[in-house]
Scaffold this motif. Structure first.
Motif, PDB file in Angstrom:
ATOM      1  N   THR A 134      -7.074  -6.871   5.345  1.00  0.00           N
ATOM      2  CA  THR A 134      -6.257  -6.242   6.365  1.00  0.00           C
ATOM      3  C   THR A 134      -4.894  -5.969   6.138  1.00  0.00           C
ATOM      4  O   THR A 134      -4.485  -6.332   4.992  1.00  0.00           O
ATOM      5  N   TRP A 135      -4.292  -5.073   7.017  1.00  0.00           N
ATOM      6  CA  TRP A 135      -2.878  -4.679   6.693  1.00  0.00           C
ATOM      7  C   TRP A 135      -2.037  -5.385   7.750  1.00  0.00           C
ATOM      8  O   TRP A 135      -2.261  -5.471   8.882  1.00  0.00           O
ATOM      9  N   ASN A 136      -0.603  -5.373   7.307  1.00  0.00           N
ATOM     10  CA  ASN A 136       0.459  -5.705   8.079  1.00  0.00           C
ATOM     11  C   ASN A 136       1.596  -4.750   7.825  1.00  0.00           C
ATOM     12  O   ASN A 136       1.707  -4.415   6.617  1.00  0.00           O
ATOM     13  N   ASP A 137       2.456  -4.430   8.798  1.00  0.00           N
ATOM     14  CA  ASP A 137       3.742  -3.709   8.362  1.00  0.00           C
ATOM     15  C   ASP A 137       4.523  -4.684   8.077  1.00  0.00           C
ATOM     16  O   ASP A 137       4.745  -5.818   8.465  1.00  0.00           O
ATOM     17  N   LYS A 138       5.520  -4.385   7.119  1.00  0.00           N
ATOM     18  CA  LYS A 138       6.257  -5.109   6.347  1.00  0.00           C
ATOM     19  C   LYS A 138       7.800  -4.521   5.750  1.00  0.00           C
ATOM     20  O   LYS A 138       7.426  -3.455   5.670  1.00  0.00           O
ATOM     21  N   LYS A 139       8.709  -5.439   5.670  1.00  0.00           N
ATOM     22  CA  LYS A 139       9.929  -4.697   5.075  1.00  0.00           C
ATOM     23  C   LYS A 139       9.525  -4.293   3.737  1.00  0.00           C
ATOM     24  O   LYS A 139       8.585  -4.684   3.109  1.00  0.00           O
ATOM     25  N   LEU A 188       0.768  -1.350  -0.150  1.00  0.00           N
ATOM     26  CA  LEU A 188      -0.045  -0.032   0.119  1.00  0.00           C
ATOM     27  C   LEU A 188       0.828   1.275   0.034  1.00  0.00           C
ATOM     28  O   LEU A 188       1.925   1.092   0.509  1.00  0.00           O
ATOM     29  N   GLY A 189       0.243   2.321  -0.465  1.00  0.00           N
ATOM     30  CA  GLY A 189       1.158   3.808  -0.504  1.00  0.00           C
ATOM     31  C   GLY A 189       1.324   4.216   0.697  1.00  0.00           C
ATOM     32  O   GLY A 189       0.827   5.225   1.108  1.00  0.00           O
ATOM     33  N   ILE A 190       1.702   3.477   1.576  1.00  0.00           N
ATOM     34  CA  ILE A 190       1.925   3.973   3.234  1.00  0.00           C
ATOM     35  C   ILE A 190       3.093   3.513   3.734  1.00  0.00           C
ATOM     36  O   ILE A 190       3.623   2.418   3.621  1.00  0.00           O
ATOM     37  N   ARG A 191       3.640   4.431   4.415  1.00  0.00           N
ATOM     38  CA  ARG A 191       5.145   4.244   4.997  1.00  0.00           C
ATOM     39  C   ARG A 191       5.345   4.545   6.378  1.00  0.00           C
ATOM     40  O   ARG A 191       4.657   5.771   6.618  1.00  0.00           O
ATOM     41  N   LYS A 192       5.955   4.193   7.187  1.00  0.00           N
ATOM     42  CA  LYS A 192       6.335   4.657   8.384  1.00  0.00           C
ATOM     43  C   LYS A 192       7.263   6.162   8.196  1.00  0.00           C
ATOM     44  O   LYS A 192       8.310   5.952   7.681  1.00  0.00           O
ATOM     45  N   GLY A 193       6.760   7.107   8.967  1.00  0.00           N
ATOM     46  CA  GLY A 193       7.623   8.265   9.082  1.00  0.00           C
ATOM     47  C   GLY A 193       8.904   8.213   9.772  1.00  0.00           C
ATOM     48  O   GLY A 193       9.194   7.143  10.679  1.00  0.00           O
ATOM     49  N   GLU A 194      10.012   8.769   9.142  1.00  0.00           N
ATOM     50  CA  GLU A 194      11.237   8.817   9.679  1.00  0.00           C
ATOM     51  C   GLU A 194      11.333   9.214  10.940  1.00  0.00           C
ATOM     52  O   GLU A 194      12.025   8.729  12.018  1.00  0.00           O
ATOM     53  N   THR A 195      10.671  10.336  11.355  1.00  0.00           N
ATOM     54  CA  THR A 195      10.737  10.939  12.692  1.00  0.00           C
ATOM     55  C   THR A 195       9.826  10.484  13.680  1.00  0.00           C
ATOM     56  O   THR A 195      10.219   9.923  14.600  1.00  0.00           O
ATOM     57  N   SER A 196       8.654  10.411  13.555  1.00  0.00           N
ATOM     58  CA  SER A 196       7.570  10.038  14.572  1.00  0.00           C
ATOM     59  C   SER A 196       7.226   8.638  14.527  1.00  0.00           C
ATOM     60  O   SER A 196       6.907   8.266  15.393  1.00  0.00           O
ATOM     61  N   ASN A 252       2.361  11.000   0.535  1.00  0.00           N
ATOM     62  CA  ASN A 252       2.474  12.333   0.348  1.00  0.00           C
ATOM     63  C   ASN A 252       2.968  12.956   1.777  1.00  0.00           C
ATOM     64  O   ASN A 252       2.955  14.255   1.836  1.00  0.00           O
ATOM     65  N   GLY A 253       2.991  12.222   2.875  1.00  0.00           N
ATOM     66  CA  GLY A 253       3.295  12.592   4.158  1.00  0.00           C
ATOM     67  C   GLY A 253       2.058  12.744   5.094  1.00  0.00           C
ATOM     68  O   GLY A 253       2.244  13.442   6.436  1.00  0.00           O
ATOM     69  N   MET A 254       0.980  12.848   4.382  1.00  0.00           N
ATOM     70  CA  MET A 254      -0.128  12.958   5.378  1.00  0.00           C
ATOM     71  C   MET A 254      -0.582  11.898   6.183  1.00  0.00           C
ATOM     72  O   MET A 254      -0.452  10.724   6.156  1.00  0.00           O
ATOM     73  N   LYS A 267      11.596  -2.108  12.319  1.00  0.00           N
ATOM     74  CA  LYS A 267      12.326  -2.676  11.139  1.00  0.00           C
ATOM     75  C   LYS A 267      11.277  -2.916   9.742  1.00  0.00           C
ATOM     76  O   LYS A 267      11.798  -3.087   8.913  1.00  0.00           O
ATOM     77  N   GLU A 268       9.968  -2.644  10.108  1.00  0.00           N
ATOM     78  CA  GLU A 268       9.106  -3.083   9.155  1.00  0.00           C
ATOM     79  C   GLU A 268       8.310  -1.462   8.570  1.00  0.00           C
ATOM     80  O   GLU A 268       7.650  -1.152   9.502  1.00  0.00           O
ATOM     81  N   LYS A 269       8.929  -0.793   7.523  1.00  0.00           N
ATOM     82  CA  LYS A 269       8.656   0.469   7.325  1.00  0.00           C
ATOM     83  C   LYS A 269       7.482   0.562   6.295  1.00  0.00           C
ATOM     84  O   LYS A 269       6.889   1.721   6.078  1.00  0.00           O
ATOM     85  N   CYS A 270       6.971  -0.683   5.458  1.00  0.00           N
ATOM     86  CA  CYS A 270       6.189  -0.395   4.541  1.00  0.00           C
ATOM     87  C   CYS A 270       4.899  -1.277   4.972  1.00  0.00           C
ATOM     88  O   CYS A 270       4.867  -1.914   6.277  1.00  0.00           O
ATOM     89  N   VAL A 271       3.951  -1.136   4.153  1.00  0.00           N
ATOM     90  CA  VAL A 271       2.624  -2.041   4.818  1.00  0.00           C
ATOM     91  C   VAL A 271       2.072  -2.751   3.564  1.00  0.00           C
ATOM     92  O   VAL A 271       1.891  -2.252   2.405  1.00  0.00           O
ATOM     93  N   GLU A 272       1.692  -4.081   3.866  1.00  0.00           N
ATOM     94  CA  GLU A 272       1.373  -4.731   2.817  1.00  0.00           C
ATOM     95  C   GLU A 272      -0.291  -5.165   3.188  1.00  0.00           C
ATOM     96  O   GLU A 272      -0.671  -4.981   4.386  1.00  0.00           O
ATOM     97  N   MET A 273      -0.974  -5.418   2.135  1.00  0.00           N
ATOM     98  CA  MET A 273      -2.516  -5.972   2.365  1.00  0.00           C
ATOM     99  C   MET A 273      -2.562  -7.349   2.099  1.00  0.00           C
ATOM    100  O   MET A 273      -2.199  -7.814   1.042  1.00  0.00           O
ATOM    101  N   TYR A 274      -3.193  -8.054   3.024  1.00  0.00           N
ATOM    102  CA  TYR A 274      -3.590  -9.319   2.925  1.00  0.00           C
ATOM    103  C   TYR A 274      -4.670  -9.666   1.913  1.00  0.00           C
ATOM    104  O   TYR A 274      -5.576  -8.806   1.748  1.00  0.00           O
TER     105      TYR A 274
END
Length: 126
Positions: free
Chosen positions: A110-115, A65-73, A80-82, A99-106
């Motif tokens: 449902t979603w899971n954080d993933k490398k 998914l187009g979702i990523r863990k923010g570097e700072t928070s 797009n940072g929103m 360690k898992e900064k990206c998000v996958e969809m099952y």
């Protein structure tokens, strides 16, 4: 033909979700969506989540998914940072401890954080 696209494209409101059927890592998926004028699919509500899930099910492949863990928070955000306006995390997720900064969809939507270096289905939104 139109039939060839069946299951690979879903329209929700003003948005369209489409997959090229390719499995690549996160950076490549994002790049290929941006090259065709879109971005990685990121659901903003349940209806959009279901549309993306339909494509995931059709291919029977997990998708980034187009979702990523923010570097700072360390909070997950849209590309797009929103901040996320909607989420559908799998039970006990996200759980990566950073360690898992990206998000996958099952395939159940449902979603899971993933490398970010896994090879998953590319689904773009336009």
């Amino acid at each position: 033909s139109v039939l060839a696209l069946n299951g690979k494209i879903r329209k929700v409101g003003e948005k369209m979700f489409a997959s090229n059927g390719k499995k690549v890592d996160f950076a490549s998926a994002l790049q290929s969506c941006e090259e065709v004028g879109g971005t990685l699919a990121a659901p903003k509500n349940e209806e959009e989540n279901k549309a993306i899930m339909d494509i995931v099910k059709q291919y029977n492949q997990y998708a980034y998914l187009g979702i990523r863990k923010g570097e700072t928070s360390g909070q997950f955000k849209y590309i797009n940072g929103m901040p996320l306006s909607y989420s559908n995390w799998h039970q006990h997720e996200p759980n990566s401890n950073g360690k898992e900064k990206c998000v996958e969809m099952y395939t159940d939507g449902t979603w899971n954080d993933k490398k970010c270096n896994m090879y998953y289905l590319t689904i773009c939104e336009f």
